[in-house]
Design a protein around this motif. Structure first.
Motif, PDB file in Angstrom:
ATOM      1  N   LYS A  22      -3.634   5.706   1.046  1.00 56.07           N
ATOM      2  CA  LYS A  22      -3.609   4.740   2.144  1.00 56.07           C
ATOM      3  C   LYS A  22      -2.483   5.065   3.130  1.00 56.07           C
ATOM      4  CE  LYS A  22      -3.812   0.453   0.592  1.00 56.07           C
ATOM      5  NZ  LYS A  22      -3.829  -0.727  -0.300  1.00 56.07           N
ATOM      6  N   ARG A  79      -2.833   5.879   7.053  1.00 55.34           N
ATOM      7  CA  ARG A  79      -2.033   5.175   8.068  1.00 55.34           C
ATOM      8  C   ARG A  79      -1.297   6.170   8.969  1.00 55.34           C
ATOM      9  NH1 ARG A  79      -0.530   1.643   3.531  1.00 55.34           N
ATOM     10  NH2 ARG A  79      -1.737  -0.268   3.753  1.00 55.34           N
ATOM     11  N   PHE A  99     -10.064   2.902   5.174  1.00 55.95           N
ATOM     12  CA  PHE A  99     -10.186   1.851   4.166  1.00 55.95           C
ATOM     13  C   PHE A  99     -10.133   0.504   4.857  1.00 55.95           C
ATOM     14  CE2 PHE A  99      -5.660   2.487   4.650  1.00 55.95           C
ATOM     15  CZ  PHE A  99      -5.123   1.201   4.602  1.00 55.95           C
ATOM     16  N   GLU A 144      -9.050  -3.463   3.561  1.00 59.42           N
ATOM     17  CA  GLU A 144      -8.601  -4.335   2.482  1.00 59.42           C
ATOM     18  C   GLU A 144      -9.286  -5.684   2.629  1.00 59.42           C
ATOM     19  OE1 GLU A 144      -4.380  -4.083   3.154  1.00 59.42           O
ATOM     20  OE2 GLU A 144      -4.187  -2.523   1.637  1.00 59.42           O
TER      21      GLU A 144
END
Length: 180
Positions: free
Chosen positions: A89, A93, A126, A128
């Motif tokens: 992740k 980012r 991704f 969340e």
């Protein structure tokens, strides 16, 4: 939170890839897709050549072989290593896709249901959510089907997932520039 990188996918059944490699070319195609993203206009490889250089086999590309041979190809200024979901992740980012392997055979999860049995894909993002983490991947296509973006449940597949980060090693680069 949602992150999705804009990445040009490639089908492992693309005509540019040797026919004898296509069924097991998902690993080299994943590596090539990521390298083309990280090194636009300067990646010197094609999928068939990368298949040979990375040590692809008829049953796929082993994680240790991908890491070892990609390190040899890219040299010491690149960090190629297995990473956790949290590290993956962080890579996303930072704007870098991650190689993601689904492997129910060598992880001894033969009887459960997963989105893929054995397959390498570029992880490009991704999202969340409350009860799950959704992985956004390019699936590397299929026979007569181009690569496409898919969303996969992390919770459903986490027992068979391996992540490999491929990133420029900025610490070594900064040290080299300081010495010069």
């Amino acid at each position: 939170m949602r992150i999705q990188l804009e990445l040009q996918g490639l089908s492992q059944f693309d005509r540019s890839i040797k026919i004898q490699y296509q069924k097991s070319a998902c690993g080299p195609v994943t590596a090539l897709t990521i390298l083309r993203y990280l090194m636009p206009n300067s990646c010197p490889y094609d999928a068939s050549r990368l298949y040979r250089l990375l040590g692809g086999t008829r049953i796929g590309l082993f994680t240790w072989r991908l890491k070892r041979n990609l390190r040899k190809l890219l040299g010491p200024n690149w960090d190629i290593d297995t990473c956790s979901m949290d590290e993956a992740k962080e890579e996303l980012r930072a704007g870098r896709p991650v190689a993601c392997k689904f492997d129910r055979y060598f992880s001894f999860h033969w009887f459960s249901s997963y989105d893929f049995s054995y397959h390498w894909v570029p992880l490009i993002g991704f999202e969340e959510k409350e009860n799950d983490l959704t992985l956004i991947i390019h699936d590397n296509g299929g026979r007569n089907r181009p690569s496409r973006i898919r969303q996969i449940s992390y919770e459903k597949n986490k027992g068979i997932l391996t992540f490999v980060k491929i990133s420029p090693n900025t610490k070594k680069f900064e040290l080299l520039t300081m010495l010069v």
